[in-house]
Each structure stands twice: as structure tokens, then as C-alpha cells.
Design a protein around this motif. Sequence first.
Motif, PDB file in Angstrom:
ATOM      1  N   VAL A 129       0.846  -1.203   0.000  1.00  0.00           N
ATOM      2  CA  VAL A 129       0.000   0.000   0.000  1.00  0.00           C
ATOM      3  C   VAL A 129       0.880   1.250   0.000  1.00  0.00           C
ATOM      4  N   GLU A 130       1.897   1.266   0.843  1.00  0.00           N
ATOM      5  CA  GLU A 130       2.805   2.415   0.885  1.00  0.00           C
ATOM      6  C   GLU A 130       3.470   2.631  -0.466  1.00  0.00           C
ATOM      7  N   ALA A 131       3.925   1.552  -1.098  1.00  0.00           N
ATOM      8  CA  ALA A 131       4.556   1.662  -2.425  1.00  0.00           C
ATOM      9  C   ALA A 131       3.543   2.166  -3.442  1.00  0.00           C
ATOM     10  N   GLY A 132       2.306   1.700  -3.338  1.00  0.00           N
ATOM     11  CA  GLY A 132       1.263   2.170  -4.249  1.00  0.00           C
ATOM     12  C   GLY A 132       1.031   3.662  -4.132  1.00  0.00           C
ATOM     13  N   LEU A 133       1.071   4.170  -2.916  1.00  0.00           N
ATOM     14  CA  LEU A 133       0.897   5.608  -2.706  1.00  0.00           C
ATOM     15  C   LEU A 133       2.073   6.399  -3.271  1.00  0.00           C
ATOM     16  N   VAL A 134       3.281   5.869  -3.127  1.00  0.00           N
ATOM     17  CA  VAL A 134       4.468   6.534  -3.675  1.00  0.00           C
ATOM     18  C   VAL A 134       4.393   6.561  -5.200  1.00  0.00           C
ATOM     19  N   VAL A 135       4.028   5.445  -5.800  1.00  0.00           N
ATOM     20  CA  VAL A 135       3.895   5.378  -7.268  1.00  0.00           C
ATOM     21  C   VAL A 135       2.882   6.415  -7.742  1.00  0.00           C
ATOM     22  N   ALA A 136       1.766   6.516  -7.050  1.00  0.00           N
ATOM     23  CA  ALA A 136       0.740   7.491  -7.433  1.00  0.00           C
ATOM     24  C   ALA A 136       1.269   8.918  -7.317  1.00  0.00           C
ATOM     25  N   HIS A 137       1.946   9.200  -6.237  1.00  0.00           N
ATOM     26  CA  HIS A 137       2.470  10.551  -6.032  1.00  0.00           C
ATOM     27  C   HIS A 137       3.481  10.913  -7.124  1.00  0.00           C
ATOM     28  N   ARG A 138       4.315   9.955  -7.513  1.00  0.00           N
ATOM     29  CA  ARG A 138       5.313  10.219  -8.557  1.00  0.00           C
ATOM     30  C   ARG A 138       4.691  10.367  -9.934  1.00  0.00           C
ATOM     31  N   ASN A 139       3.650   9.579 -10.219  1.00  0.00           N
ATOM     32  CA  ASN A 139       3.087   9.567 -11.558  1.00  0.00           C
ATOM     33  C   ASN A 139       1.927  10.529 -11.768  1.00  0.00           C
ATOM     34  N   LEU A 140       1.256  10.894 -10.703  1.00  0.00           N
ATOM     35  CA  LEU A 140       0.105  11.793 -10.827  1.00  0.00           C
ATOM     36  C   LEU A 140       0.176  12.943  -9.824  1.00  0.00           C
ATOM     37  N   PRO A 141       1.296  13.674  -9.795  1.00  0.00           N
ATOM     38  CA  PRO A 141       1.428  14.729  -8.787  1.00  0.00           C
ATOM     39  C   PRO A 141       0.365  15.814  -8.925  1.00  0.00           C
ATOM     40  N   PHE A 142      -0.142  16.034 -10.141  1.00  0.00           N
ATOM     41  CA  PHE A 142      -1.154  17.066 -10.332  1.00  0.00           C
ATOM     42  C   PHE A 142      -2.436  16.740  -9.576  1.00  0.00           C
ATOM     43  N   LEU A 143      -2.747  15.480  -9.410  1.00  0.00           N
ATOM     44  CA  LEU A 143      -3.918  15.118  -8.618  1.00  0.00           C
ATOM     45  C   LEU A 143      -3.665  15.335  -7.129  1.00  0.00           C
ATOM     46  N   VAL A 144      -2.454  15.055  -6.696  1.00  0.00           N
ATOM     47  CA  VAL A 144      -2.102  15.260  -5.294  1.00  0.00           C
ATOM     48  C   VAL A 144      -2.152  16.749  -4.974  1.00  0.00           C
ATOM     49  N   GLU A 145      -1.572  17.558  -5.854  1.00  0.00           N
ATOM     50  CA  GLU A 145      -1.515  18.999  -5.619  1.00  0.00           C
ATOM     51  C   GLU A 145      -2.893  19.634  -5.600  1.00  0.00           C
ATOM     52  N   ARG A 146      -3.825  19.116  -6.395  1.00  0.00           N
ATOM     53  CA  ARG A 146      -5.169  19.677  -6.433  1.00  0.00           C
ATOM     54  C   ARG A 146      -6.047  19.104  -5.335  1.00  0.00           C
ATOM     55  N   GLY A 147      -5.494  18.240  -4.501  1.00  0.00           N
ATOM     56  CA  GLY A 147      -6.259  17.689  -3.380  1.00  0.00           C
ATOM     57  C   GLY A 147      -7.221  16.589  -3.765  1.00  0.00           C
ATOM     58  N   CYS A 148      -7.041  16.000  -4.938  1.00  0.00           N
ATOM     59  CA  CYS A 148      -7.957  14.953  -5.376  1.00  0.00           C
ATOM     60  C   CYS A 148      -7.589  13.605  -4.811  1.00  0.00           C
ATOM     61  N   MET A 149      -6.405  13.496  -4.217  1.00  0.00           N
ATOM     62  CA  MET A 149      -6.019  12.192  -3.672  1.00  0.00           C
ATOM     63  C   MET A 149      -5.827  12.286  -2.184  1.00  0.00           C
TER      64      MET A 149
END
Length: 149
Positions: A129-149
Motif C-alpha cells: 500500500v505504501e509503495a502504491g501511494l508513492v507510485v501514485a504521487h510520482r506519476n500523478l502529482p497534479f492530482l495530489v496537488e489539487r487535493g484529489c487524492m
Amino acid sequence: MRPSPAAAGVSDLGFVAFTERNRPRYLRYASARLGVDSAVRSAVGATFAFAQAQWPWLLAQPGLALDVWEELRYQVGCESEHYPPVVRSVARLYDRLPQTSADSVLLCRHLGLDVDEASDLMGVERAAVEAGLVVAHRNLPFLVERGCM
């Protein structure tokens, strides 16, 4: 050899406990992915029907929670073919990330489960799960920055 009635009762009780424990979280997950109540009920119902029919076999497997989670993913995927995505950012997760990463983000960031609860629900190690979150943050930072994740 057929199990004794007492053994069957214990098995049935285990299935009931598993269902009661996981149904609310499965419904939340399916709802976040599908949004349509009838599709949500159908996907979760089919998942538990599968689990009940295969319960003795599932109990003998090393990853009961993982096997049932994969069935839920499958059922949600089948239902999603009939409905447009409810939340675009959620649909984007599943279009652009491996399933475990997308599920990790949906469960932890969108539904508010902690990493341990998400790993328990999916039947995977905490590190997955932790690795999955890291992969998401690296590949979709625009979603993280907009608060969608």
C-alpha cells in the motif's frame, strides 16, 4: 469426505463474520468507483456470492482477503463497463496506475482509511500500500496537488 455439521457451522460463522466486517468498506469502495447504487449493490453482492460459494476453498488459501478483494475488483470492473465514471479523478487513477496503486490511493486518500486498514482490506502487505501511494504521487502529482487524492 464431507465436513461435520459442527465444522460447517464454524465455516458459516466465519463467512458471516467476514461479510459483516468487510461489507461496509466494500460498499464504500464500490460506491467511490461506480456511484450508481444498483451497480454498487450488484458488484458487492456478486463478490459475496462468489466468496460464499468458494468459502471452503478460500479458507485453505494463503490470501483469503486478497482473493476476495480481487473478485471485488473484477465485479466493480464489470459493472463500470455499463456506467460513465462518477468522479473523473478516480477514473484517472484506474486509467493511469496499476490497480494496487489506484486502490491504495482510493482507500487511503479518498475514503480516509489508514495504511494498515487498507492493507488488511486488500489482503496485501502494508509495504504494498505504501509503495502504491508513492507510485501514485510520482506519476500523478497534479492530482495530489489539487487535493484529489
